[in-house]
Design a protein around this motif. Structure first.
Motif, PDB file in Angstrom:
ATOM      1  N   ALA A   1       0.821  -1.212   0.000  1.00 10.00           N
ATOM      2  CA  ALA A   1       0.000   0.000   0.000  1.00 10.00           C
ATOM      3  C   ALA A   1       0.859   1.266   0.000  1.00 10.00           C
ATOM      4  O   ALA A   1       0.374   2.341  -0.322  1.00 10.00           O
ATOM      5  CB  ALA A   1      -0.923   0.003   1.216  1.00 10.00           C
ATOM      6  N   ILE A   2       2.130   1.128   0.342  1.00 10.00           N
ATOM      7  CA  ILE A   2       3.047   2.268   0.368  1.00 10.00           C
ATOM      8  C   ILE A   2       4.268   1.931  -0.478  1.00 10.00           C
ATOM      9  O   ILE A   2       4.976   0.971  -0.199  1.00 10.00           O
ATOM     10  CB  ILE A   2       3.518   2.582   1.802  1.00 10.00           C
ATOM     11  N   SER A   3       4.518   2.741  -1.496  1.00  8.67           N
ATOM     12  CA  SER A   3       5.673   2.485  -2.352  1.00  8.67           C
ATOM     13  C   SER A   3       6.937   3.170  -1.830  1.00  8.67           C
ATOM     14  O   SER A   3       8.049   2.734  -2.114  1.00  8.67           O
ATOM     15  CB  SER A   3       5.385   2.977  -3.773  1.00  8.67           C
ATOM     16  N   CYS A   4       6.751   4.245  -1.078  1.00 12.76           N
ATOM     17  CA  CYS A   4       7.881   5.050  -0.631  1.00 12.76           C
ATOM     18  C   CYS A   4       7.386   5.993   0.475  1.00 12.76           C
ATOM     19  O   CYS A   4       6.198   6.309   0.527  1.00 12.76           O
ATOM     20  CB  CYS A   4       8.393   5.856  -1.836  1.00 12.76           C
ATOM     21  N   ILE A   5       8.294   6.445   1.324  1.00 15.58           N
ATOM     22  CA  ILE A   5       7.934   7.388   2.390  1.00 15.58           C
ATOM     23  C   ILE A   5       8.764   8.656   2.215  1.00 15.58           C
ATOM     24  O   ILE A   5       9.977   8.585   2.004  1.00 15.58           O
ATOM     25  CB  ILE A   5       8.212   6.785   3.784  1.00 15.58           C
ATOM     26  N   LEU A   6       8.092   9.795   2.284  1.00 19.64           N
ATOM     27  CA  LEU A   6       8.780  11.072   2.357  1.00 19.64           C
ATOM     28  C   LEU A   6       8.694  11.525   3.804  1.00 19.64           C
ATOM     29  O   LEU A   6       7.609  11.767   4.320  1.00 19.64           O
ATOM     30  CB  LEU A   6       8.127  12.120   1.449  1.00 19.64           C
ATOM     31  N   MET A   7       9.839  11.589   4.472  1.00 17.00           N
ATOM     32  CA  MET A   7       9.877  11.989   5.877  1.00 17.00           C
ATOM     33  C   MET A   7      10.508  13.369   5.958  1.00 17.00           C
ATOM     34  O   MET A   7      11.685  13.535   5.643  1.00 17.00           O
ATOM     35  CB  MET A   7      10.703  10.980   6.682  1.00 17.00           C
ATOM     36  N   GLY A   8       9.709  14.358   6.341  1.00 18.75           N
ATOM     37  CA  GLY A   8      10.203  15.714   6.460  1.00 18.75           C
ATOM     38  C   GLY A   8      10.189  16.166   7.910  1.00 18.75           C
ATOM     39  O   GLY A   8       9.296  15.809   8.676  1.00 18.75           O
ATOM     40  N   VAL A   9      11.192  16.956   8.279  1.00 20.99           N
ATOM     41  CA  VAL A   9      11.288  17.526   9.618  1.00 20.99           C
ATOM     42  C   VAL A   9      11.474  19.032   9.453  1.00 20.99           C
ATOM     43  O   VAL A   9      12.287  19.474   8.637  1.00 20.99           O
ATOM     44  CB  VAL A   9      12.477  16.932  10.404  1.00 20.99           C
ATOM     45  N   VAL A  10      10.691  19.821  10.226  1.00 19.86           N
ATOM     46  CA  VAL A  10      10.687  21.271  10.087  1.00 19.86           C
ATOM     47  C   VAL A  10      10.858  21.924  11.452  1.00 19.86           C
ATOM     48  O   VAL A  10      10.295  21.459  12.440  1.00 19.86           O
ATOM     49  CB  VAL A  10       9.334  21.741   9.481  1.00 19.86           C
ATOM     50  N   TYR A  11      11.638  23.006  11.486  1.00 18.17           N
ATOM     51  CA  TYR A  11      11.623  23.906  12.637  1.00 18.17           C
ATOM     52  C   TYR A  11      11.217  25.272  12.098  1.00 18.17           C
ATOM     53  O   TYR A  11      11.907  25.854  11.252  1.00 18.17           O
ATOM     54  CB  TYR A  11      12.985  23.990  13.333  1.00 18.17           C
ATOM     55  N   HIS A  12      10.080  25.776  12.570  1.00 15.36           N
ATOM     56  CA  HIS A  12       9.534  27.069  12.147  1.00 15.36           C
ATOM     57  C   HIS A  12       9.615  27.994  13.356  1.00 15.36           C
ATOM     58  O   HIS A  12       8.766  27.927  14.245  1.00 15.36           O
ATOM     59  CB  HIS A  12       8.088  26.855  11.681  1.00 15.36           C
ATOM     60  N   PRO A  13      10.652  28.840  13.434  1.00 20.56           N
ATOM     61  CA  PRO A  13      10.906  29.642  14.634  1.00 20.56           C
ATOM     62  C   PRO A  13       9.738  30.539  15.041  1.00 20.56           C
ATOM     63  O   PRO A  13       8.953  30.969  14.197  1.00 20.56           O
ATOM     64  CB  PRO A  13      12.118  30.499  14.234  1.00 20.56           C
ATOM     65  N   PRO A  14       9.643  30.868  16.330  1.00 21.56           N
ATOM     66  CA  PRO A  14       8.526  31.680  16.820  1.00 21.56           C
ATOM     67  C   PRO A  14       8.566  33.138  16.349  1.00 21.56           C
ATOM     68  O   PRO A  14       7.561  33.824  16.410  1.00 21.56           O
ATOM     69  CB  PRO A  14       8.652  31.600  18.339  1.00 21.56           C
ATOM     70  N   TYR A  15       9.694  33.637  15.862  1.00 24.50           N
ATOM     71  CA  TYR A  15       9.786  35.025  15.419  1.00 24.50           C
ATOM     72  C   TYR A  15       9.423  35.207  13.943  1.00 24.50           C
ATOM     73  O   TYR A  15       9.471  36.301  13.412  1.00 24.50           O
ATOM     74  CB  TYR A  15      11.196  35.573  15.669  1.00 24.50           C
ATOM     75  N   ILE A  16       9.016  34.147  13.287  1.00 22.70           N
ATOM     76  CA  ILE A  16       8.674  34.175  11.858  1.00 22.70           C
ATOM     77  C   ILE A  16       7.320  34.850  11.664  1.00 22.70           C
ATOM     78  O   ILE A  16       6.432  34.730  12.497  1.00 22.70           O
ATOM     79  CB  ILE A  16       8.645  32.721  11.319  1.00 22.70           C
ATOM     80  N   GLY A  17       7.134  35.516  10.517  1.00 16.60           N
ATOM     81  CA  GLY A  17       5.889  36.222  10.235  1.00 16.60           C
ATOM     82  C   GLY A  17       5.019  35.533   9.197  1.00 16.60           C
ATOM     83  O   GLY A  17       5.301  34.417   8.755  1.00 16.60           O
ATOM     84  N   ALA A  18       3.964  36.230   8.789  1.00 15.46           N
ATOM     85  CA  ALA A  18       2.970  35.673   7.869  1.00 15.46           C
ATOM     86  C   ALA A  18       3.569  35.309   6.510  1.00 15.46           C
ATOM     87  O   ALA A  18       3.197  34.301   5.918  1.00 15.46           O
ATOM     88  CB  ALA A  18       1.821  36.653   7.692  1.00 15.46           C
ATOM     89  N   VAL A  19       4.499  36.103   6.017  1.00 17.72           N
ATOM     90  CA  VAL A  19       5.123  35.814   4.719  1.00 17.72           C
ATOM     91  C   VAL A  19       5.885  34.491   4.788  1.00 17.72           C
ATOM     92  O   VAL A  19       5.788  33.653   3.893  1.00 17.72           O
ATOM     93  CB  VAL A  19       6.054  36.967   4.280  1.00 17.72           C
ATOM     94  N   GLU A  20       6.625  34.310   5.880  1.00 15.44           N
ATOM     95  CA  GLU A  20       7.389  33.067   6.039  1.00 15.44           C
ATOM     96  C   GLU A  20       6.462  31.865   6.223  1.00 15.44           C
ATOM     97  O   GLU A  20       6.794  30.759   5.817  1.00 15.44           O
ATOM     98  CB  GLU A  20       8.357  33.180   7.216  1.00 15.44           C
TER      99      GLU A  20
END
Length: 144
Positions: A23-42
């Motif tokens: 049922a799964i051919s491949c996995i895309l594993m993403g890790v994100v850090y989105h800092p608290p000082y980031i704004g709407a554009v980011e």
């Protein structure tokens, strides 16, 4: 394929195994850090990056499983689960507190029913974040 964008703190891995369920051919594993000082554009840049990565991945692996996890700092950045789902097609899996006052950590996937409900585990060391465990219903088959 490169999934990175210099403006976003992220890492993506494409995982293929002959032992994955069909049922799964491949996995895309993403890790994100989105800092608290980031704004709407980011916020929009982040959502655009996730959408492009998921679209690109699924165009090559239609039966693939994209999973994007990390500290999104959504409460301080005005990023909402609905906005993220509308922009990326991914659903937030974590519905438990990841800090004492809210849910900063997210785990996003296009197959939310493929995962057991997340478990809140104790904080590690001096961190103010709880550890979160999410198990997939998919199992890797043993090599025979």
């Amino acid at each position: 394929m490169s999934y990175e964008l210099s403006e976003i703190e992220s890492l993506c891995l494409e995982i293929q195994s002959f032992r994955l369920q069909r049922a799964i051919s491949c996995i895309l594993m993403g890790v994100v850090y989105h800092p608290p000082y980031i704004g709407a554009v980011e916020n929009l840049v982040l959502l655009h990056l996730i959408r492009n990565n998921v679209d690109s991945f699924l165009s090559q692996h239609p039966d693939g499983l994209p999973v994007v996890c990390g500290d999104f700092n959504s409460t301080s950045r005005g990023l909402t689960k609905q906005q993220t789902k509308n922009s990326t097609g991914l659903t937030q899996l974590i519905k438990i507190l990841t800090i004492d006052t809210g849910t900063l950590e997210w785990c996003l996937s296009n197959r939310p029913k493929s995962f057991a409900p997340p478990l809140q585990l104790p904080k590690v060391g001096t961190s103010d974040h709880f550890t979160v465990m999410i198990k997939s219903f998919y199992q890797i088959k043993p090599l025979l």
